[in-house]
Design a protein around this motif. Structure first.
Motif: not given
Length: 353
Positions: A20-24, A182-185, A188-190
């Motif tokens: 998902t890209g959720y930042i912990f 690709g989580g950090v990407d 950053d995209q959001y």
């Protein structure tokens, strides 16, 4: 950092969910900071939720994959997989002397500290480090024919020929890295979609704005997990209105009266509640609007089905369960949301996401 598009500034270390890209967790770093790469990775790993109950695997690029990082992550019972560089005094000389350039060939070297160092040939040499693979895993993947260069011309002709796409058995560690990296990407995209474009001389302002962006992205991902129909722009508009209304109500000390007349239909003040879907049941977002003190249990003029009981019933039918929950029909409702709720589900309705 001379090879980056932005040469100077603050670097943010972050650890994100790969799907998902959720930042912990995240923290900034600058030129005068004394943090090390291993210390930064250890700090991020320590913030993972329920780390004692769940098994985590961290995917990282060659900036982070150092011998000390690998050792510390193993001590914390966290697996890693990532690309790596040829570092002085790290890999065996016979590994560095390999000159085989055949496509999709894999060489593995078991390090004395119990992890795997691999050399794989794609369009170029790819060095990998993993603590969760054996090197024998393969998975078939459809690969598009790459653009021919001076280094890959021979194996492109041999493998693809005139076909635009062929199925290739690639190593399992490569496939896992491609899916988990690709989580950090994504985060950053959001962030880049609605990032405020402000230029200022105060060094703390960009850091503060970046923290707000991360809060926005995490909030959107949490809400989207329960309401997939919500888009990013609508979330920003609705959350801004909600925060503004709560701030105005808090400063003025005015809350909705218990006998306040609800907004008339068609006035545009409140959205019409949607019927409960049996294929994708969702709860209305109005339960988070206004001041928390505005949501009170009051007597309703009509007796209707509890909306949360209906939500649980729709979820049970979607999952195909046989023990369907009972749906109550209370005569009480929420004074703000104007939906009927039984006494048992009033608090959980306004707190669940």
């Amino acid at each position: 950092m001379a090879k980056k598009p932005i040469k100077e500034g603050y670097k943010f270390y972050a650890i994100c969910d790969s799907s998902t890209g959720y930042i912990f967790d995240f923290f900034p770093d600058g030129r005068l900071a004394t943090t090390t790469i291993a210390g930064s990775v250890a700090r991020l790993i320590d913030c993972l939720p329920r780390k004692d109950e769940l098994q985590y695997v961290v995917a990282m690029d060659n900036y982070f994959t150092t011998p000390r990082v690998i050792t510390e992550t193993r001590q914390k019972n966290v697996g890693i997989v990532g690309t790596a560089r040829n570092r002085r005094g790290w890999w065996a000389q016979e590994y560095k002397d390999i000159e085989d350039q055949r496509f999709n060939t894999l060489y593995c070297w078991h390090h004395q500290d119990n992890y795997l160092v691999c050399r794989w040939i794609d369009n170029n040499v790819v060095n990998m480090v993993t603590t969760i693979h054996t090197g024998d895993e393969t998975i078939p993947r459809a690969r598009r024919k790459p653009r021919q260069t001076s280094t890959n011309r021979n194996h492109v002709r041999l493998v693809w020929g005139n076909d635009p796409k062929v199925t290739v058995d690639i190593p399992g560690m490569i496939d896992d890295y491609n899916h988990w990296m690709g989580g950090v990407d994504k985060a950053d995209q959001y962030i880049s979609y609605y990032r405020p474009n402000l230029r200022c001389r105060r060094s703390w302002m960009p850091i503060f704005l970046h923290c707000l962006d991360i809060m926005r992205v995490n909030g959107f991902l949490v809400v989207k997990s329960s309401d997939k129909r919500l888009d990013h722009k609508s979330f920003i508009i609705s959350s801004t209105k909600i925060l503004n209304n709560r701030a105005v109500a808090y400063e003025s000390g005015v809350t909705r009266s218990k006998t306040a007349v609800p907004d008339p239909p068609g006035s545009g003040q409140k959205k019409k509640l949607r019927r409960m879907s049996h294929t994708d049941p969702q709860l209305p977002l109005c339960r988070f609007e206004g001041n928390p003190s505005d949501h009170r249990h009051e007597i309703s003029s009509t007796q209707k089905r509890c909306i949360y009981c209906s939500f649980l019933l729709a979820k049970a039918k979607k999952e195909g369960r046989e023990d369907l929950p009972k749906v109550r029909e209370p005569s009480r409702c929420c004074s703000y949301c104007r939906v009927n709720l039984c006494h048992e589900h009033f608090d959980v309705f306004h707190s669940t996401t």
